[in-house]
Design a protein around this motif. Sequence first.
Motif, short mmCIF file in Angstrom:
data_model
loop_
_atom_site.label_atom_id
_atom_site.label_comp_id
_atom_site.label_asym_id
_atom_site.label_seq_id
_atom_site.Cartn_x
_atom_site.Cartn_y
_atom_site.Cartn_z
N ASN A 155 -15.79 -26.95 20.86
CA ASN A 155 -14.83 -27.77 21.58
C ASN A 155 -15.26 -29.24 21.46
N LYS A 156 -14.42 -30.03 20.83
CA LYS A 156 -14.77 -31.43 20.58
C LYS A 156 -14.94 -32.25 21.85
N SER A 157 -14.36 -31.75 22.95
CA SER A 157 -14.46 -32.49 24.22
C SER A 157 -15.77 -32.25 24.94
N THR A 158 -16.53 -31.27 24.48
CA THR A 158 -17.77 -30.94 25.19
C THR A 158 -18.98 -30.90 24.26
N ASN B 57 -21.31 -32.93 23.96
CA ASN B 57 -22.54 -33.37 24.64
C ASN B 57 -22.66 -32.69 26.00
N GLU C 151 -19.41 -33.90 35.73
CA GLU C 151 -18.74 -33.99 34.44
C GLU C 151 -18.53 -32.61 33.83
N GLU D 174 -15.69 -31.01 35.81
CA GLU D 174 -14.41 -31.63 35.47
C GLU D 174 -13.93 -31.16 34.10
N SER D 175 -14.85 -31.03 33.15
CA SER D 175 -14.50 -30.56 31.81
C SER D 175 -13.99 -29.12 31.86
N LYS E 52 -10.56 -29.01 33.53
CA LYS E 52 -9.52 -29.52 32.63
C LYS E 52 -9.13 -28.47 31.59
N GLU E 53 -10.13 -27.80 31.02
CA GLU E 53 -9.86 -26.77 30.02
C GLU E 53 -9.14 -25.57 30.64
N THR F 240 -5.32 -25.35 30.86
CA THR F 240 -4.52 -25.07 29.66
C THR F 240 -4.19 -23.57 29.53
N VAL G 167 -15.45 -24.22 26.41
CA VAL G 167 -16.32 -25.33 26.82
C VAL G 167 -17.74 -25.08 26.31
#
Length: 295
Positions: free
Chosen positions: A11-14, A16, A24, A27-28, A31-32, A35, A187
């Motif tokens: 997952n490019k959003s996570t 790091n 954080e 929240e990630s 958010k996922e 969907t 995630v």
Amino acid sequence: MLEKLTTEKRNKSTMNLDEMSIREVLESMNKEDQTVPAAVSQQLGNIEKAVEFVTTSFKFGGRLIYLGAGTSGRIGVLDAVECPPTFGSDPEMVQGLIAGGMKAFTKAVEGAEDNESMGVKDLEAISLTNRDTVIGIAASGRTPYVIGALKYAKAQGAKTVSISCNEGSEISKYAEVAIEVVTGPEVLTGSTRLKAGTAQKLVLNMISTASMIGIGKVYKNLMVDVQSTNKKLVERSKRIIMEAADVSYERAEETYIKAKHNVKAAILMILLDCSYETAIEKLGTSKGFIGKALI
């Protein structure tokens, strides 16, 4: 093969994730998770077909059989065991099978999911018939245990449904109805107990609930076949009678006792001003549907 599965991609959003603060990370994940319902909504047509299969099975004395490995298997077992207390259904009516047997519910049985014949043996052990509906669950869509079971179920004339979280899943080839809820990269890479698991639970909620509604286990939006197996459920039963018949707690409790703790019968006794025996007779004629018994 794994690199082609969206559930296995990063997952490019996570990227790091390990450097994020607790807030954080949360929240990630939140958010996922948002969907998932949208992904489920894309499969409502296929979920509807699955419900039609299951409802027909129930009406003709058949069963709903969930089958999966790991998280997928556990989610199937969870939905199955919740049906008797919620809908008053026979424990045999909805069953959950998991690769490696019930011991695998709390402790992973390594390699169990890789054997097609084990899926066949588990269905043979419960004497699968052509009246049953088998729902194979696998986030990856490639679990051999599930594939073997679906092949066998189809050969026996049972209705077959697959639930996966990848498009063009392998298990879809062996099911009459293929539900593919594409939830995308997790995630935590490859951890399908997250979004994929959530999606599977949502779909099973829909299938079992809608199917039970279809055979008269619900009146209005009340679980009128609830089993009063503890103090909380006894009180819930009385309040269901209160709501359905628009009477006081005292009247509901009195009728509940007269109806031998049968919530449906108690509701009819009040609404039709009839005896327990008459209420039971009407429920038999209406095949358990309160609405039809009132006509």
